[in-house]
Motif scaffolding. Structure first.
Motif, mmCIF file in Angstrom:
data_model
loop_
_atom_site.group_PDB
_atom_site.id
_atom_site.type_symbol
_atom_site.label_atom_id
_atom_site.label_comp_id
_atom_site.label_asym_id
_atom_site.label_seq_id
_atom_site.Cartn_x
_atom_site.Cartn_y
_atom_site.Cartn_z
ATOM 1 N N SER A 1 0.809 -1.226 0.213
ATOM 2 C CA SER A 1 -0.072 0.041 -0.060
ATOM 3 C C SER A 1 0.953 1.287 -0.104
ATOM 4 C CB SER A 1 -1.075 0.055 1.189
ATOM 5 O OG SER A 1 -0.207 0.033 2.351
ATOM 6 N N THR B 1 -5.141 -4.686 -8.141
ATOM 7 C CA THR B 1 -5.815 -3.823 -7.171
ATOM 8 C C THR B 1 -6.973 -3.635 -7.928
ATOM 9 O OG1 THR B 1 -5.462 -1.779 -6.017
ATOM 10 C CG2 THR B 1 -4.861 -1.631 -8.284
ATOM 11 N N ILE C 1 -2.093 -3.439 -3.458
ATOM 12 C CA ILE C 1 -1.739 -4.213 -4.618
ATOM 13 C C ILE C 1 -1.506 -5.629 -3.834
ATOM 14 C CG2 ILE C 1 -0.318 -4.819 -6.349
ATOM 15 C CD1 ILE C 1 0.732 -1.660 -6.250
#
Length: 295
Positions: A4, A175, A208
């Motif tokens: 992140s 994502t 992600i």
């Protein structure tokens, strides 16, 4: 692993999600990193887009149902313009999907063509916001204001003239994206410059995920408004999968580490001002953003 980006002490910081905490790191997942030893509660995080891409690629009309819905809308809008009754327009909508597949006009308006090859477009980096940030509807934006829930591939290394296997190996992780769309502007303008690229129109996050096969059976994309599910579809039922697009792009353009590829949607959902719009992809996470209006 989940990567992140957060706002920490006034600056963007990369962090690794570990259960209910974030482990802060120096550097990034693409060029190298080291842990700082600092941890903060996940619940306290202010999320930023998990990556700022060198190039922001976006796919359109990559699900069959989306193509049919778009074609039906085109038919109905064209008939409304020339005064056709709503009943006749609805009946004609059933033939619009076939017209789209055949690449022929529908009542004088161009139908949305089914994809014959993996072609991409672009979006603006400046429109990106993170999980939890507000989508702001411009004051002069009228008509449908919609969410398009999308899987996003994040490229992990530079790539040129890739094979399919190389394209798959080059994906760092995945994502979630919300391709916010102002439909009146989309129909009226010559390009998508404001319909899809206005500030705050591209929520992405919350992180992600590197350990996921989003094309596997059982992986679903679900859209909710204020906690109530309103649309869902199997994530992997794309016309062309991410690896086909990556392979095709790399024939002409060098992909770079950190590039993102938004994969299109199979659901278009109205975003009411005052609501919170959430997109969940099985095993990946939930991207949620409140919807507000420009004062």
């Amino acid at each position: 692993m989940r990567w992140s980006r957060i706002l920490h002490q006034g600056r963007p910081v990369t962090a690794i999600v570990e259960d209910e905490h974030l482990a802060l790191v120096e550097g990034d997942p693409f060029t190298g990193h080291r842990r700082t030893g600092e941890r903060i509660p996940l619940a306290a995080a202010v999320f930023l887009p998990p990556v700022i891409p060198p190039t922001f690629y976006a796919v359109g009309y990559n699900y069959a149902a989306h193509n049919a819905q778009a074609a039906a809308r085109t038919s109905t809008a064209a008939m409304a313009t020339i005064g056709t009754s709503a009943a006749d327009a609805a009946a004609a909508g059933a033939s619009a999907a076939g017209a789209a597949a055949a690449h022929v006009p529908v009542n004088g308006a161009p139908a949305k063509a089914a994809a014959e090859r993996p072609e991409v477009g672009y979006r603006a980096q400046s429109a990106l916001i993170g999980h939890g940030a507000a989508v702001i509807k411009p004051a002069d934006c009228t008509g449908p204001f919609e969410c398009e829930a999308e899987l996003v591939a994040v490229i992990g290394r530079d790539l040129r003239r890739a094979s399919r296997d190389e394209a798959a190996d080059a994906v760092f992780g995945w994502t979630v994206g919300n391709d916010v769309s102002a439909r009146t502007w989309q129909r009226a303008d010559r390009t998508l410059w404001r319909a899809k690229n206005s500030d705050t129109f591209k929520p992405m996050g919350p992180w992600i995920e590197t350990d996921l096969d989003p094309l596997a059976d059982g992986v679903a994309t679900t859209v909710s408004i204020d906690g109530v599910p309103v649309a869902a579809f199997p994530t992997g039922t794309m016309i062309f999968d991410p690896y086909a697009y990556i392979q095709e792009i790399s024939r002409y353009i060098t992909l770079r580490a950190g590039d993102v590829l938004w994969m299109g949607t199979d659901a278009m959902v109205e975003m009411p001002v005052g609501s919170t719009l959430a997109i969940d992809i099985t095993g990946l996470g939930t991207l949620a953003n409140p919807v507000t209006e420009e004062s």
